[in-house]
Design a protein around this motif. Structure first.
Motif, PDB file in Angstrom:
ATOM      1  N   LEU A  62       6.896   5.291 -12.263  1.00 12.79           N
ATOM      2  CA  LEU A  62       6.929   4.310 -13.352  1.00 12.79           C
ATOM      3  C   LEU A  62       5.749   4.405 -14.314  1.00 12.79           C
ATOM      4  N   GLY A  63       4.657   5.046 -13.901  1.00 12.55           N
ATOM      5  CA  GLY A  63       3.508   5.173 -14.788  1.00 12.55           C
ATOM      6  C   GLY A  63       2.527   4.030 -14.709  1.00 12.55           C
ATOM      7  N   PHE A  64       2.566   3.234 -13.633  1.00 12.50           N
ATOM      8  CA  PHE A  64       1.554   2.204 -13.440  1.00 12.50           C
ATOM      9  C   PHE A  64       0.207   2.844 -13.115  1.00 12.50           C
ATOM     10  N   THR A  65      -0.853   2.075 -13.353  1.00 13.25           N
ATOM     11  CA  THR A  65      -2.214   2.506 -13.032  1.00 13.25           C
ATOM     12  C   THR A  65      -2.724   1.726 -11.827  1.00 13.25           C
ATOM     13  N   LEU A  66      -3.268   2.431 -10.866  1.00 16.80           N
ATOM     14  CA  LEU A  66      -3.948   1.785  -9.743  1.00 16.80           C
ATOM     15  C   LEU A  66      -5.375   1.470 -10.181  1.00 16.80           C
ATOM     16  N   LEU A  67      -5.782   0.215 -10.083  1.00 16.69           N
ATOM     17  CA  LEU A  67      -7.178  -0.118 -10.358  1.00 16.69           C
ATOM     18  C   LEU A  67      -8.033   0.731  -9.418  1.00 16.69           C
ATOM     19  N   ASP A  68      -8.774   1.632 -10.019  1.00 21.34           N
ATOM     20  CA  ASP A  68      -9.396   2.703  -9.244  1.00 21.34           C
ATOM     21  C   ASP A  68     -10.782   2.304  -8.748  1.00 21.34           C
ATOM     22  N   THR A  69     -10.789   1.417  -7.752  1.00 21.17           N
ATOM     23  CA  THR A  69     -12.047   1.044  -7.107  1.00 21.17           C
ATOM     24  C   THR A  69     -11.852   1.131  -5.595  1.00 21.17           C
ATOM     25  N   GLU A  70     -12.970   1.264  -4.922  1.00 18.90           N
ATOM     26  CA  GLU A  70     -12.918   1.392  -3.462  1.00 18.90           C
ATOM     27  C   GLU A  70     -12.280   0.154  -2.830  1.00 18.90           C
ATOM     28  N   GLU A  71     -12.678  -1.005  -3.319  1.00 20.13           N
ATOM     29  CA  GLU A  71     -12.122  -2.228  -2.722  1.00 20.13           C
ATOM     30  C   GLU A  71     -10.619  -2.319  -2.940  1.00 20.13           C
ATOM     31  N   ASN A  72     -10.169  -1.971  -4.129  1.00 20.74           N
ATOM     32  CA  ASN A  72      -8.734  -2.076  -4.397  1.00 20.74           C
ATOM     33  C   ASN A  72      -7.933  -1.084  -3.554  1.00 20.74           C
ATOM     34  N   ARG A  73      -8.451   0.113  -3.399  1.00 18.92           N
ATOM     35  CA  ARG A  73      -7.735   1.108  -2.596  1.00 18.92           C
ATOM     36  C   ARG A  73      -7.618   0.692  -1.134  1.00 18.92           C
ATOM     37  N   LYS A  74      -8.547  -0.141  -0.676  1.00 17.18           N
ATOM     38  CA  LYS A  74      -8.520  -0.590   0.721  1.00 17.18           C
ATOM     39  C   LYS A  74      -7.606  -1.792   0.938  1.00 17.18           C
ATOM     40  N   ARG A  75      -7.185  -2.423  -0.122  1.00 13.80           N
ATOM     41  CA  ARG A  75      -6.414  -3.663   0.012  1.00 13.80           C
ATOM     42  C   ARG A  75      -5.035  -3.410   0.606  1.00 13.80           C
ATOM     43  N   GLU A  76      -4.535  -4.406   1.291  1.00 12.22           N
ATOM     44  CA  GLU A  76      -3.165  -4.334   1.810  1.00 12.22           C
ATOM     45  C   GLU A  76      -2.179  -4.321   0.646  1.00 12.22           C
ATOM     46  N   HIS A  77      -2.550  -5.006  -0.416  1.00 10.26           N
ATOM     47  CA  HIS A  77      -1.701  -5.056  -1.611  1.00 10.26           C
ATOM     48  C   HIS A  77      -2.562  -4.700  -2.825  1.00 10.26           C
ATOM     49  N   PRO A  78      -2.733  -3.418  -3.096  1.00 12.14           N
ATOM     50  CA  PRO A  78      -3.584  -3.013  -4.225  1.00 12.14           C
ATOM     51  C   PRO A  78      -3.035  -3.505  -5.569  1.00 12.14           C
ATOM     52  N   VAL A  79      -3.936  -3.878  -6.443  1.00  8.57           N
ATOM     53  CA  VAL A  79      -3.566  -4.306  -7.785  1.00  8.57           C
ATOM     54  C   VAL A  79      -3.205  -3.076  -8.622  1.00  8.57           C
ATOM     55  N   MET A  80      -2.036  -3.153  -9.256  1.00 10.87           N
ATOM     56  CA  MET A  80      -1.611  -2.078 -10.155  1.00 10.87           C
ATOM     57  C   MET A  80      -1.166  -2.723 -11.458  1.00 10.87           C
ATOM     58  N   PHE A  81      -1.309  -1.980 -12.545  1.00  9.47           N
ATOM     59  CA  PHE A  81      -0.977  -2.583 -13.831  1.00  9.47           C
ATOM     60  C   PHE A  81      -0.477  -1.539 -14.814  1.00  9.47           C
ATOM     61  N   LEU A  82       0.173  -2.037 -15.831  1.00  9.83           N
ATOM     62  CA  LEU A  82       0.625  -1.195 -16.945  1.00  9.83           C
ATOM     63  C   LEU A  82       0.195  -1.882 -18.231  1.00  9.83           C
ATOM     64  N   ALA A  95       0.822  -1.211   0.000  1.00  2.47           N
ATOM     65  CA  ALA A  95       0.000   0.000   0.000  1.00  2.47           C
ATOM     66  C   ALA A  95       0.858   1.264   0.000  1.00  2.47           C
ATOM     67  N   ASN A  96       1.980   1.242   0.705  1.00  4.59           N
ATOM     68  CA  ASN A  96       2.812   2.447   0.755  1.00  4.59           C
ATOM     69  C   ASN A  96       3.743   2.571  -0.449  1.00  4.59           C
ATOM     70  N   SER A  97       3.625   1.665  -1.406  1.00  4.05           N
ATOM     71  CA  SER A  97       4.427   1.757  -2.628  1.00  4.05           C
ATOM     72  C   SER A  97       3.611   2.190  -3.834  1.00  4.05           C
ATOM     73  N   VAL A  98       2.330   2.454  -3.633  1.00  2.00           N
ATOM     74  CA  VAL A  98       1.469   2.840  -4.756  1.00  2.00           C
ATOM     75  C   VAL A  98       2.021   4.083  -5.452  1.00  2.00           C
ATOM     76  N   GLY A  99       2.465   5.058  -4.684  1.00  6.59           N
ATOM     77  CA  GLY A  99       3.012   6.286  -5.268  1.00  6.59           C
ATOM     78  C   GLY A  99       4.244   6.030  -6.106  1.00  6.59           C
ATOM     79  N   PHE A 100       5.075   5.116  -5.657  1.00  4.67           N
ATOM     80  CA  PHE A 100       6.266   4.743  -6.427  1.00  4.67           C
ATOM     81  C   PHE A 100       5.870   4.206  -7.797  1.00  4.67           C
ATOM     82  N   TYR A 101       4.946   3.267  -7.807  1.00  4.82           N
ATOM     83  CA  TYR A 101       4.548   2.666  -9.084  1.00  4.82           C
ATOM     84  C   TYR A 101       3.816   3.673  -9.979  1.00  4.82           C
ATOM     85  N   GLN A 102       3.009   4.521  -9.364  1.00  3.10           N
ATOM     86  CA  GLN A 102       2.253   5.495 -10.166  1.00  3.10           C
ATOM     87  C   GLN A 102       3.144   6.624 -10.675  1.00  3.10           C
ATOM     88  N   ASN A 103       3.861   7.240  -9.758  1.00  3.39           N
ATOM     89  CA  ASN A 103       4.549   8.488 -10.083  1.00  3.39           C
ATOM     90  C   ASN A 103       5.923   8.293 -10.698  1.00  3.39           C
TER      91      ASN A 103
END
Lengths: 58, 208
Positions: B161-181, B151-159
């Motif tokens: 590297l350009g990964f996308t956070l699956l933008d749903t409420e459930e995913n944002r709450k996850r301990e390990h949010p799904v991110m993809f490119l 969860a605390n690495s989401v900014g690293f992947y987004q900002n």
């Protein structure tokens, strides 16, 4: 469960999460940060594999 | 000011020294240390997952028995994204009747705690993105690079590297949010001087 994903397995999405993923696929514009990451990675990749897997990345 | 580190990327092999790899005192990172020390080579030998390591030369180059030390690694494995039904793939309508899409998964990403700030994790991920495109997608087909981020690495992947956070409420709450490119949104013919984030930041890459 709408999201199921484990470290060494697939990602399963259902319901709103699957729908949102499809929306991302369809509507998201190309990301310049991803493009830049790819461009840098391409250089690194060519060094790594171009010199028998033993090259400086930068 | 931090001094630079000269390091190389190699596919993991038995001669690499993993015993000195440290993630510091954070208990939550212990599995990343245990994996590289105990499991990564077996996963690789079993064709389950392949690890690429950032390595530095031995401390004493005159010591014939000294081994190259691992200061970071990324582990990749085949994966898929199951969407529980047909999906509208506008650039390949014939594939729409299938319920899942091919992906490459970043299973592990870690940097030795003594080497934070050298963008080693970022470099390993940039390498992984290009590998997904040129060594996987173009040979066997692969649409996404995906990871279960901390969860605390989401900014690293987004900002970074350009990964996308699956933008749903459930995913944002996850301990390990799904991110993809989405590899299909990359322009493989773009000139190599495409600029993204400035390179000046020395933020340590967070582990996946």
């Amino acid at each position: 469960m709408a999201i199921k994903s484990e470290t060494f397995s697939r990602v399963e999405l259902t319901d709103a999460d699957a729908a949102r993923f499809v929306q991302h696929m369809r509507d998201d514009k190309p990301n310049p940060k991803a493009q830049a990451s790819y461009a840098r990675g391409r250089d690194i990749l060519s060094q790594v594999f171009g010199q028998q897997g033993n090259a400086r990345p930068r | 000011m931090q001094l630079g580190v000269d390091y190389f990327i190699e596919k993991l092999h038995a001669e690499h020294q993993t015993s000195k790899f440290s993630m510091g005192t954070d208990e939550s990172l212990r599995p990343l240390k245990a994996f590289i020390q105990n499991n990564a080579l077996a996963f690789q030998d079993g064709n389950v997952a392949v690890t690429y390591a950032a390595i530095v030369p031995p401390v004493d180059p005159n010591d014939r028995h000294a081994r190259k030390r691992i200061i970071g690694y990324v582990t990749l494995t085949c994966s898929e994204i199951d969407l529980d039904g047909a999906y509208p793939l506008e650039d390949c309508e014939a594939a729409n009747r299938y319920k899942s899409i091919s992906a490459l998964k970043v299973a592990r990403l870690a940097t030795h705690n003594a080497y934070g700030g050298h963008q080693i994790g970022k470099t390993l991920m940039e390498f992984a993105i290009a590998l997904a495109v040129h060594q996987v997608a173009q040979f066997v087909g692969c649409r996404f690079l995906v990871t279960d981020s901390k969860a605390n690495s989401v900014g690293f992947y987004q900002n970074k590297l350009g990964f996308t956070l699956l933008d749903t409420e459930e995913n944002r709450k996850r301990e390990h949010p799904v991110m993809f490119l989405d590899l299909n949104k990359l322009d493989l013919n773009a000139p190599p001087d495409v600029q993204g984030e400035p390179e000046g930041s020395t933020q340590q890459a967070e582990p996946a």
